[in-house]
Design a protein around this motif. Structure first.
Motif, PDB file in Angstrom:
ATOM      1  N   UNK A 151      24.289  48.958  62.171  1.00  0.00           N
ATOM      2  CA  UNK A 151      24.942  50.192  62.608  1.00  0.00           C
ATOM      3  C   UNK A 151      24.477  51.417  61.827  1.00  0.00           C
ATOM      4  N   UNK A 152      23.892  51.208  60.653  1.00  0.00           N
ATOM      5  CA  UNK A 152      23.413  52.333  59.842  1.00  0.00           C
ATOM      6  C   UNK A 152      22.417  51.794  58.825  1.00  0.00           C
ATOM      7  N   UNK A 153      21.508  52.657  58.376  1.00  0.00           N
ATOM      8  CA  UNK A 153      20.631  52.284  57.276  1.00  0.00           C
ATOM      9  C   UNK A 153      20.151  53.526  56.558  1.00  0.00           C
ATOM     10  N   UNK A 154      19.647  53.307  55.336  1.00  0.00           N
ATOM     11  CA  UNK A 154      19.199  54.429  54.512  1.00  0.00           C
ATOM     12  C   UNK A 154      18.181  53.932  53.499  1.00  0.00           C
ATOM     13  N   UNK A 155      17.266  54.823  53.106  1.00  0.00           N
ATOM     14  CA  UNK A 155      16.299  54.537  52.045  1.00  0.00           C
ATOM     15  C   UNK A 155      16.768  55.163  50.742  1.00  0.00           C
ATOM     16  N   UNK A 156      16.487  54.490  49.624  1.00  0.00           N
ATOM     17  CA  UNK A 156      16.702  55.118  48.325  1.00  0.00           C
ATOM     18  C   UNK A 156      15.645  56.208  48.161  1.00  0.00           C
ATOM     19  N   UNK A 157      15.908  57.222  47.328  1.00  0.00           N
ATOM     20  CA  UNK A 157      14.951  58.328  47.171  1.00  0.00           C
ATOM     21  C   UNK A 157      13.559  57.885  46.725  1.00  0.00           C
ATOM     22  N   UNK A 158      13.484  56.820  45.918  1.00  0.00           N
ATOM     23  CA  UNK A 158      12.177  56.345  45.449  1.00  0.00           C
ATOM     24  C   UNK A 158      11.505  55.394  46.437  1.00  0.00           C
ATOM     25  N   UNK A 159      12.196  55.065  47.536  1.00  0.00           N
ATOM     26  CA  UNK A 159      11.630  54.181  48.548  1.00  0.00           C
ATOM     27  C   UNK A 159      11.624  52.714  48.167  1.00  0.00           C
ATOM     28  N   UNK A 181      14.461  54.604  66.536  1.00  0.00           N
ATOM     29  CA  UNK A 181      14.340  55.001  65.138  1.00  0.00           C
ATOM     30  C   UNK A 181      15.704  54.903  64.477  1.00  0.00           C
ATOM     31  N   UNK A 182      15.701  54.339  63.273  1.00  0.00           N
ATOM     32  CA  UNK A 182      16.930  54.238  62.520  1.00  0.00           C
ATOM     33  C   UNK A 182      17.046  55.345  61.494  1.00  0.00           C
ATOM     34  N   UNK A 183      16.134  55.395  60.546  1.00  0.00           N
ATOM     35  CA  UNK A 183      16.235  56.351  59.443  1.00  0.00           C
ATOM     36  C   UNK A 183      14.847  56.682  58.918  1.00  0.00           C
ATOM     37  N   UNK A 184      14.661  57.931  58.543  1.00  0.00           N
ATOM     38  CA  UNK A 184      13.432  58.385  57.908  1.00  0.00           C
ATOM     39  C   UNK A 184      13.706  58.510  56.418  1.00  0.00           C
ATOM     40  N   UNK A 185      12.770  58.058  55.580  1.00  0.00           N
ATOM     41  CA  UNK A 185      12.958  58.149  54.130  1.00  0.00           C
ATOM     42  C   UNK A 185      12.982  59.611  53.695  1.00  0.00           C
ATOM     43  N   UNK A 212      11.200  61.229  51.667  1.00  0.00           N
ATOM     44  CA  UNK A 212       9.862  61.816  51.570  1.00  0.00           C
ATOM     45  C   UNK A 212       9.152  61.865  52.918  1.00  0.00           C
ATOM     46  N   UNK A 213       9.713  61.190  53.918  1.00  0.00           N
ATOM     47  CA  UNK A 213       9.080  61.124  55.232  1.00  0.00           C
ATOM     48  C   UNK A 213       7.959  60.105  55.299  1.00  0.00           C
ATOM     49  N   UNK A 214       7.802  59.303  54.251  1.00  0.00           N
ATOM     50  CA  UNK A 214       6.712  58.333  54.195  1.00  0.00           C
ATOM     51  C   UNK A 214       7.058  56.989  54.822  1.00  0.00           C
ATOM     52  N   UNK A 215       8.365  56.721  55.032  1.00  0.00           N
ATOM     53  CA  UNK A 215       8.788  55.446  55.604  1.00  0.00           C
ATOM     54  C   UNK A 215       9.826  55.681  56.686  1.00  0.00           C
ATOM     55  N   UNK A 216       9.901  54.750  57.604  1.00  0.00           N
ATOM     56  CA  UNK A 216      10.864  54.837  58.699  1.00  0.00           C
ATOM     57  C   UNK A 216      11.381  53.436  58.997  1.00  0.00           C
ATOM     58  N   UNK A 217      12.655  53.364  59.398  1.00  0.00           N
ATOM     59  CA  UNK A 217      13.174  52.111  59.935  1.00  0.00           C
ATOM     60  C   UNK A 217      13.267  52.283  61.441  1.00  0.00           C
ATOM     61  N   UNK A 218      13.083  51.187  62.138  1.00  0.00           N
ATOM     62  CA  UNK A 218      13.202  51.227  63.588  1.00  0.00           C
ATOM     63  C   UNK A 218      13.536  49.835  64.086  1.00  0.00           C
ATOM     64  N   UNK A 219      14.044  49.786  65.303  1.00  0.00           N
ATOM     65  CA  UNK A 219      14.451  48.540  65.931  1.00  0.00           C
ATOM     66  C   UNK A 219      13.571  48.330  67.141  1.00  0.00           C
ATOM     67  N   UNK A 221      10.886  48.074  58.770  1.00  0.00           N
ATOM     68  CA  UNK A 221      10.687  49.227  57.890  1.00  0.00           C
ATOM     69  C   UNK A 221       9.179  49.335  57.735  1.00  0.00           C
ATOM     70  N   UNK A 222       8.662  50.536  57.859  1.00  0.00           N
ATOM     71  CA  UNK A 222       7.220  50.702  57.779  1.00  0.00           C
ATOM     72  C   UNK A 222       6.821  52.065  57.262  1.00  0.00           C
ATOM     73  N   UNK A 223       5.568  52.164  56.860  1.00  0.00           N
ATOM     74  CA  UNK A 223       5.016  53.438  56.408  1.00  0.00           C
ATOM     75  C   UNK A 223       4.654  54.271  57.634  1.00  0.00           C
ATOM     76  N   UNK A 224       4.996  55.536  57.620  1.00  0.00           N
ATOM     77  CA  UNK A 224       4.725  56.388  58.777  1.00  0.00           C
ATOM     78  C   UNK A 224       3.241  56.730  58.900  1.00  0.00           C
ATOM     79  N   UNK A 225       2.558  56.983  57.799  1.00  0.00           N
ATOM     80  CA  UNK A 225       1.161  57.429  57.874  1.00  0.00           C
ATOM     81  C   UNK A 225       0.202  56.299  58.204  1.00  0.00           C
TER      82      UNK A 225
END
Length: 140
Positions: free
Chosen positions: A68-76, A22-26, A28-35, A48-52
């Motif tokens: 080495x790092x990643x992040x979601x914008x607040x609006x996804x 897992x890289x980063x959770x958005x 809102x918790x609705x999206x996640x990045x993973x390798x 990058x995918x939707x968690x639900x």
């Protein structure tokens, strides 16, 4: 990985992308990045995918670069990724393309969007902290 509603504590969905990292959770918790490794191609990918729903929003091969790092914008809408070297790529998840590319002076350790999503904070291995107006591709 289990996706849990933060308010109710109820399990929304279990994600079975094993093995993955897992890289980063958005926010809102609705999206996640993973390798993960695509078994058909034996290549590493950043997803990058939707968690639900488990819907894949982005799949990009890492080739010889490392994230080495990643992040979601607040609006996804955007996902920022720091890649090998000093580059920060900002992806538009709807378009599935890099829309902004920024260059730092050191390998990035941390990326975070501000609450309004118009600035991106980066921190590198030298301890430098930068605040980017990523759409203008300038430091603030």
């Amino acid at each position: 990985m289990v996706h849990i509603n933060a308010n109710s504590g109820k399990v929304i969905n279990e994600i079975d992308y094993s093995p993955f990292y897992v890289g980063e959770l958005s926010p809102t918790g609705e999206m996640v990045t993973y390798y993960d490794t695509d078994q058909r191609h034996s290549k590493q990918f950043l997803f990058a995918g939707e968690t639900a729903t488990k819907k894949e929003l982005l799949k990009t091969p890492l080739d010889y670069r490392m994230t080495s790092a990643n992040a979601f914008s607040p609006d996804g809408k955007y996902m920022a990724e720091a890649v090998t070297g000093k580059i920060i790529n900002v992806w538009d998840l709807a378009l599935k393309t890099i829309v902004y590319s920024l260059k730092d002076n050191g390998a990035i350790k941390l990326l975070k969007f501000n609450a309004s999503g118009n600035r991106l904070l980066s921190s590198n291995v030298y301890g430098d902290i930068r605040v980017w107006d990523f759409k203008q591709q300038v430091l603030r």
